[in-house]
Design a protein around this motif. Structure first.
Motif, PDB file in Angstrom:
ATOM      1  N   THR A 113       4.213   1.715  -5.394  1.00  0.00           N
ATOM      2  CA  THR A 113       3.576   1.737  -4.081  1.00  0.00           C
ATOM      3  C   THR A 113       4.601   2.170  -3.038  1.00  0.00           C
ATOM      4  N   SER A 115       4.775   3.401   1.524  1.00  0.00           N
ATOM      5  CA  SER A 115       4.061   3.832   2.718  1.00  0.00           C
ATOM      6  C   SER A 115       4.997   4.616   3.626  1.00  0.00           C
ATOM      7  N   VAL A 125      -0.437   5.216   2.854  1.00  0.00           N
ATOM      8  CA  VAL A 125      -0.061   4.334   1.754  1.00  0.00           C
ATOM      9  C   VAL A 125      -0.347   5.069   0.447  1.00  0.00           C
ATOM     10  N   LEU A 127      -0.516   4.628  -3.626  1.00  0.00           N
ATOM     11  CA  LEU A 127      -0.644   3.657  -4.699  1.00  0.00           C
ATOM     12  C   LEU A 127      -0.769   4.424  -6.007  1.00  0.00           C
ATOM     13  N   GLU A 153      -0.515  -2.500  -0.406  1.00  0.00           N
ATOM     14  CA  GLU A 153       0.501  -2.399  -1.462  1.00  0.00           C
ATOM     15  C   GLU A 153       0.556  -3.680  -2.293  1.00  0.00           C
ATOM     16  N   LYS A 157      -0.346  -4.008  -6.316  1.00  0.00           N
ATOM     17  CA  LYS A 157       0.622  -4.494  -7.297  1.00  0.00           C
ATOM     18  C   LYS A 157       0.047  -5.633  -8.130  1.00  0.00           C
TER      19      LYS A 157
END
Length: 182
Positions: A113, A115, A125, A127, A153, A157
């Motif tokens: 992740t 940003s 962001v 991912l 994020e 995760k």
């Protein structure tokens, strides 16, 4: 105070540390090494800490600038020679704990992740989820604030597999009935 367990002296603790370190897939922190090594009730924490320090000093373990530990070639060689002196029940406990850790490390390595700030105070962001071979999902999203980006994020995760399956489910849904009604 009497110590119960199979491992009682510093040399045995060193053998166990080398045994564990030879089996972890990535460098680990002192705290993680502590959790893995204290699998036997006979191990004294202070002797353990001294043993780690001595293994670094003798070149059996390395500690990088992030303070993560990894085993060296010397440690692998000497650990392999000494592993038979570790009681079987202790090896089994250590193997189970290392397997769980390696699963977590492998999963964490597959999830990325990040940003980046955008003009106007928003963030992009990114991912990403990989499998053993390649990337299987990458999503770029707009986040209204740094706090919102951090939440995206963090949730990715924790729930990457669920998010992947939800996206796949939506994309593979049959929308033909909805189109016929229009």
């Amino acid at each position: 105070m009497a110590r119960y367990g199979f491992i009682h002296d510093k040399l045995e603790i060193k053998f166990l540390i080398l045994y564990i370190m030879a089996r972890v897939t990535e460098p680990i922190s002192f705290g993680t090494l502590t959790e893995l090594t204290l699998c036997d009730e006979g191990i004294d924490y202070f002797e353990f800490a001294e043993a780690v320090h001595e293994l670094v000093g003798t070149g059996h373990l390395e500690q990088d600038k992030e303070e993560l530990f990894r085993i060296t070639e010397k440690g692998l060689k000497n650990g392999d020679i000494c592993q038979s002196s570790i009681p079987y029940s202790v090896r089994v406990k250590a193997d189970k704990q290392v397997a769980v850790l390696n699963g977590r490390l492998r999963r964490n390595a597959m999830i990325r992740t990040g940003s980046e700030p955008r003009p106007g105070g928003t963030f992009t962001v990114r991912l990403s989820l990989d499998d053993d071979l390649e990337n299987i999902l990458t999503i770029d999203m707009l986040a209204a604030s740094a706090e919102y980006a951090g939440k995206l994020e963090e949730n990715f995760k924790k729930h990457a597999e669920e998010i992947y399956n939800a996206v796949l489910g939506v994309l593979l849904s049959d929308y033909s009935k909805d189109e016929e009604e229009e």
